[in-house]
Design a protein around this motif. Sequence first.
Motif, PDB file in Angstrom:
ATOM      1  N   ARG A 155     148.457 -12.575   5.988  1.00  0.00           N
ATOM      2  CA  ARG A 155     149.564 -13.188   6.723  1.00  0.00           C
ATOM      3  C   ARG A 155     149.182 -14.531   7.327  1.00  0.00           C
ATOM      4  NH1 ARG A 155     147.219  -9.039   9.148  1.00  0.00           N
ATOM      5  NH2 ARG A 155     146.599  -9.071  11.361  1.00  0.00           N
ATOM      6  N   PHE A 156     147.892 -14.829   7.352  1.00  0.00           N
ATOM      7  CA  PHE A 156     147.431 -16.110   7.865  1.00  0.00           C
ATOM      8  C   PHE A 156     147.184 -17.124   6.748  1.00  0.00           C
ATOM      9  CE2 PHE A 156     145.628 -12.794  10.736  1.00  0.00           C
ATOM     10  CZ  PHE A 156     146.506 -12.991  11.790  1.00  0.00           C
ATOM     11  N   GLY A 157     147.498 -16.721   5.509  1.00  0.00           N
ATOM     12  CA  GLY A 157     147.287 -17.599   4.379  1.00  0.00           C
ATOM     13  C   GLY A 157     145.859 -17.605   3.873  1.00  0.00           C
ATOM     14  N   GLU A 158     145.040 -16.661   4.310  1.00  0.00           N
ATOM     15  CA  GLU A 158     143.650 -16.581   3.887  1.00  0.00           C
ATOM     16  C   GLU A 158     143.467 -15.436   2.899  1.00  0.00           C
ATOM     17  OE1 GLU A 158     141.344 -16.171   7.396  1.00  0.00           O
ATOM     18  OE2 GLU A 158     141.992 -18.081   8.270  1.00  0.00           O
TER      19      GLU A 158
ATOM     20  N   PHE B 294     143.484  -5.414  17.869  1.00  0.00           N
ATOM     21  CA  PHE B 294     144.526  -5.967  17.009  1.00  0.00           C
ATOM     22  C   PHE B 294     144.378  -7.483  16.986  1.00  0.00           C
ATOM     23  CE2 PHE B 294     146.154  -2.060  18.883  1.00  0.00           C
ATOM     24  CZ  PHE B 294     146.645  -1.377  17.781  1.00  0.00           C
ATOM     25  N   VAL B 295     144.629  -8.101  15.842  1.00  0.00           N
ATOM     26  CA  VAL B 295     144.597  -9.538  15.729  1.00  0.00           C
ATOM     27  C   VAL B 295     145.994 -10.087  15.995  1.00  0.00           C
ATOM     28  CG1 VAL B 295     144.985  -9.478  13.221  1.00  0.00           C
ATOM     29  CG2 VAL B 295     143.928 -11.498  14.276  1.00  0.00           C
ATOM     30  N   ARG B 296     146.044 -11.185  16.750  1.00  0.00           N
ATOM     31  CA  ARG B 296     147.323 -11.814  17.077  1.00  0.00           C
ATOM     32  C   ARG B 296     147.261 -13.284  16.688  1.00  0.00           C
ATOM     33  NH1 ARG B 296     149.958  -7.159  17.408  1.00  0.00           N
ATOM     34  NH2 ARG B 296     149.399  -5.903  19.244  1.00  0.00           N
ATOM     35  N   ARG B 297     148.429 -13.868  16.506  1.00  0.00           N
ATOM     36  CA  ARG B 297     148.505 -15.279  16.144  1.00  0.00           C
ATOM     37  C   ARG B 297     149.415 -16.009  17.113  1.00  0.00           C
ATOM     38  NH1 ARG B 297     149.650 -17.590  10.040  1.00  0.00           N
ATOM     39  NH2 ARG B 297     148.968 -19.746  10.452  1.00  0.00           N
ATOM     40  N   CYS B 298     148.950 -17.167  17.554  1.00  0.00           N
ATOM     41  CA  CYS B 298     149.757 -17.952  18.475  1.00  0.00           C
ATOM     42  C   CYS B 298     150.974 -18.528  17.758  1.00  0.00           C
ATOM     43  CB  CYS B 298     148.932 -19.092  19.071  1.00  0.00           C
ATOM     44  SG  CYS B 298     147.571 -18.560  20.156  1.00  0.00           S
ATOM     45  N   PRO B 299     152.123 -18.573  18.383  1.00  0.00           N
ATOM     46  CA  PRO B 299     153.326 -19.100  17.740  1.00  0.00           C
ATOM     47  C   PRO B 299     153.290 -20.619  17.619  1.00  0.00           C
ATOM     48  CG  PRO B 299     153.781 -18.522  20.023  1.00  0.00           C
ATOM     49  CD  PRO B 299     152.377 -18.070  19.742  1.00  0.00           C
ATOM     50  N   GLY B 300     153.990 -21.117  16.590  1.00  0.00           N
ATOM     51  CA  GLY B 300     154.126 -22.557  16.415  1.00  0.00           C
ATOM     52  C   GLY B 300     152.803 -23.275  16.316  1.00  0.00           C
TER      53      GLY B 300
ATOM     54  N   PHE C 133     140.472 -11.362  23.392  1.00  0.00           N
ATOM     55  CA  PHE C 133     139.229 -12.023  23.005  1.00  0.00           C
ATOM     56  C   PHE C 133     139.554 -13.183  22.067  1.00  0.00           C
ATOM     57  CE2 PHE C 133     138.287  -7.575  23.732  1.00  0.00           C
ATOM     58  CZ  PHE C 133     137.133  -7.593  24.494  1.00  0.00           C
ATOM     59  N   PRO C 134     138.768 -14.246  22.104  1.00  0.00           N
ATOM     60  CA  PRO C 134     138.942 -15.317  21.111  1.00  0.00           C
ATOM     61  C   PRO C 134     138.458 -14.855  19.742  1.00  0.00           C
ATOM     62  CG  PRO C 134     137.033 -15.763  22.482  1.00  0.00           C
ATOM     63  CD  PRO C 134     137.716 -14.556  23.079  1.00  0.00           C
ATOM     64  N   ASP C 135     138.894 -15.552  18.735  1.00  0.00           N
ATOM     65  CA  ASP C 135     138.491 -15.216  17.371  1.00  0.00           C
ATOM     66  C   ASP C 135     137.039 -15.635  17.141  1.00  0.00           C
ATOM     67  OD1 ASP C 135     139.201 -14.451  14.503  1.00  0.00           O
ATOM     68  OD2 ASP C 135     138.527 -16.532  14.247  1.00  0.00           O
ATOM     69  N   ASP C 136     136.204 -14.658  16.741  1.00  0.00           N
ATOM     70  CA  ASP C 136     134.791 -14.947  16.527  1.00  0.00           C
ATOM     71  C   ASP C 136     134.563 -15.861  15.330  1.00  0.00           C
ATOM     72  OD1 ASP C 136     134.057 -13.486  18.694  1.00  0.00           O
ATOM     73  OD2 ASP C 136     133.479 -11.680  17.569  1.00  0.00           O
ATOM     74  N   GLY C 137     135.545 -15.929  14.453  1.00  0.00           N
ATOM     75  CA  GLY C 137     135.405 -16.798  13.292  1.00  0.00           C
ATOM     76  C   GLY C 137     135.721 -18.249  13.579  1.00  0.00           C
TER      77      GLY C 137
ATOM     78  N   ALA D 200     138.730 -19.468  14.537  1.00  0.00           N
ATOM     79  CA  ALA D 200     140.130 -19.843  14.309  1.00  0.00           C
ATOM     80  C   ALA D 200     140.807 -20.078  15.660  1.00  0.00           C
ATOM     81  CB  ALA D 200     140.848 -18.753  13.536  1.00  0.00           C
ATOM     82  N   CYS D 201     141.410 -21.235  15.811  1.00  0.00           N
ATOM     83  CA  CYS D 201     141.994 -21.608  17.094  1.00  0.00           C
ATOM     84  C   CYS D 201     143.366 -20.994  17.338  1.00  0.00           C
ATOM     85  CB  CYS D 201     142.098 -23.128  17.195  1.00  0.00           C
ATOM     86  SG  CYS D 201     140.485 -23.974  17.204  1.00  0.00           S
ATOM     87  N   ASP D 202     144.075 -20.650  16.270  1.00  0.00           N
ATOM     88  CA  ASP D 202     145.443 -20.142  16.437  1.00  0.00           C
ATOM     89  C   ASP D 202     145.503 -18.624  16.492  1.00  0.00           C
ATOM     90  OD1 ASP D 202     144.679 -19.804  13.834  1.00  0.00           O
ATOM     91  OD2 ASP D 202     146.660 -20.247  12.989  1.00  0.00           O
ATOM     92  N   ARG D 203     144.342 -17.960  16.580  1.00  0.00           N
ATOM     93  CA  ARG D 203     144.325 -16.492  16.620  1.00  0.00           C
ATOM     94  C   ARG D 203     143.472 -15.982  17.768  1.00  0.00           C
ATOM     95  NH1 ARG D 203     144.335 -17.626  11.131  1.00  0.00           N
ATOM     96  NH2 ARG D 203     142.058 -17.668  10.992  1.00  0.00           N
ATOM     97  N   PHE D 204     143.785 -14.760  18.185  1.00  0.00           N
ATOM     98  CA  PHE D 204     142.991 -14.066  19.189  1.00  0.00           C
ATOM     99  C   PHE D 204     143.133 -12.570  18.965  1.00  0.00           C
ATOM    100  CE2 PHE D 204     147.222 -14.551  20.868  1.00  0.00           C
ATOM    101  CZ  PHE D 204     147.491 -13.373  21.545  1.00  0.00           C
ATOM    102  N   TYR D 205     142.343 -11.789  19.671  1.00  0.00           N
ATOM    103  CA  TYR D 205     142.359 -10.332  19.513  1.00  0.00           C
ATOM    104  C   TYR D 205     142.739  -9.670  20.824  1.00  0.00           C
ATOM    105  CZ  TYR D 205     140.015 -10.997  15.044  1.00  0.00           C
ATOM    106  OH  TYR D 205     139.710 -11.375  13.770  1.00  0.00           O
ATOM    107  N   GLU D 206     143.430  -8.569  20.693  1.00  0.00           N
ATOM    108  CA  GLU D 206     143.808  -7.749  21.850  1.00  0.00           C
ATOM    109  C   GLU D 206     143.193  -6.365  21.722  1.00  0.00           C
ATOM    110  OE1 GLU D 206     148.267  -9.389  23.079  1.00  0.00           O
ATOM    111  OE2 GLU D 206     148.008  -7.439  22.112  1.00  0.00           O
ATOM    112  N   CYS D 207     142.667  -5.868  22.821  1.00  0.00           N
ATOM    113  CA  CYS D 207     142.231  -4.478  22.887  1.00  0.00           C
ATOM    114  C   CYS D 207     143.261  -3.708  23.693  1.00  0.00           C
ATOM    115  CB  CYS D 207     140.864  -4.370  23.563  1.00  0.00           C
ATOM    116  SG  CYS D 207     139.488  -4.718  22.459  1.00  0.00           S
ATOM    117  N   VAL D 208     143.897  -2.760  23.039  1.00  0.00           N
ATOM    118  CA  VAL D 208     144.918  -1.943  23.679  1.00  0.00           C
ATOM    119  C   VAL D 208     144.532  -0.489  23.502  1.00  0.00           C
ATOM    120  CG1 VAL D 208     147.362  -1.358  23.796  1.00  0.00           C
ATOM    121  CG2 VAL D 208     146.649  -3.700  23.189  1.00  0.00           C
ATOM    122  N   TYR D 209     144.171   0.168  24.599  1.00  0.00           N
ATOM    123  CA  TYR D 209     143.744   1.562  24.567  1.00  0.00           C
ATOM    124  C   TYR D 209     142.616   1.762  23.531  1.00  0.00           C
ATOM    125  CZ  TYR D 209     147.802   2.525  27.446  1.00  0.00           C
ATOM    126  OH  TYR D 209     148.720   2.515  28.463  1.00  0.00           O
TER     127      TYR D 209
END
Length: 337
Positions: free
Chosen positions: A238-241, A302-308, A283-287, A289-298
């Motif tokens: 979904r990130f084009g990679e 999960f990987v998330r992507r910043c909009p726009g 958490f920031p992306d260890d790779g 990538a500036c437009d992505r970050f990770y969330e720890c939920v319970y």
Amino acid sequence: MYSDILAFAVPLVAILDVAVAEATPICPDDSVRYVTDAGCRNVWRCVWGQVSNNPVFTCGQNMVFNEALRMCVWKGEKHDDCSTSTVTTTKPPVPTSDHTRHTRCVDGSPAEAHETECQLFYDCAIQATSDDTKGQPSDGAIVRECEYPLLFSDVTKKCEIFLEVNCGGRREPVDSCDYLKSRDCQSSEACPPCPMRFPSCKGLSNGPHSDVITSNPSNFIVCYNDRLVAQGNCENDRFGEKMIFYENGGLGTSGSCWSVHDIPQNDGGLLPKCPKGIFFKVFPDDGGACDRFYECVYAMAFVRRCPGNLVYDSRLSVCNSKEYVCAPCGSRVCTNI
């Protein structure tokens, strides 16, 4: 006495005189030998029961071919055995007890199954020559091989999918390296062993698996009944990679294509392991990538992507405009205090 010595002194390669052609003889057996026509002057060569298209040489005038001596001798002299020569122009019947050497083509049949190998067959529509045989058994038919993983059906007389073929007593190959064509190497340099050129499905469960032959983690193979039935390459995430094939991400199968951002770090991915006792954290992306970050939920990441055009601001743990984010992801020059 003089004629006997002269008979042995006449080499075959020196006899170039041409005589009137007689009926083409038939090879009486499967040996490699010379045969003659009714006049014993024109000589054909038999290779595995297949006679050459044309005479390979012709004895000179007043000479005949002696099969025992394998040379031309004077006609009417001591070694002239033309009257007792085993010359025939009629195809001998097929021995009913000999089915282990080779199969005779049936009139009207386009192909016949090989006796021992289920992927091989005799192409009865194409007549073989002495150059075609090259040591393989033939009675006028050329031995062909089905494309992997097809097998030859003795019912349809065609190469069919292996699920629809009953090999009976014929050996049933399952691996690419069990086929003769796998021995052909297109490389002009030293050819690697077959298992290093063709992936194998022997012993693997049905479904997709990593392609261990290539160094590309996005390549995979699909196995069914120990056979390689397909090869593929993962699509973009979904990130084009490019996604990679993840053995542990089968979801009930042997594996599937996953984004590297969804694969745990201990399996070679970028997905972090959530600290124990923390129910929510970003958490920031260890790779990098500036437009992505990770969330720890319970305790699940999960990987998330910043909009726009927003990028992740690690200082504030939110997505922010580049002008407010420190370099290298943003344009702001920040100093550590």
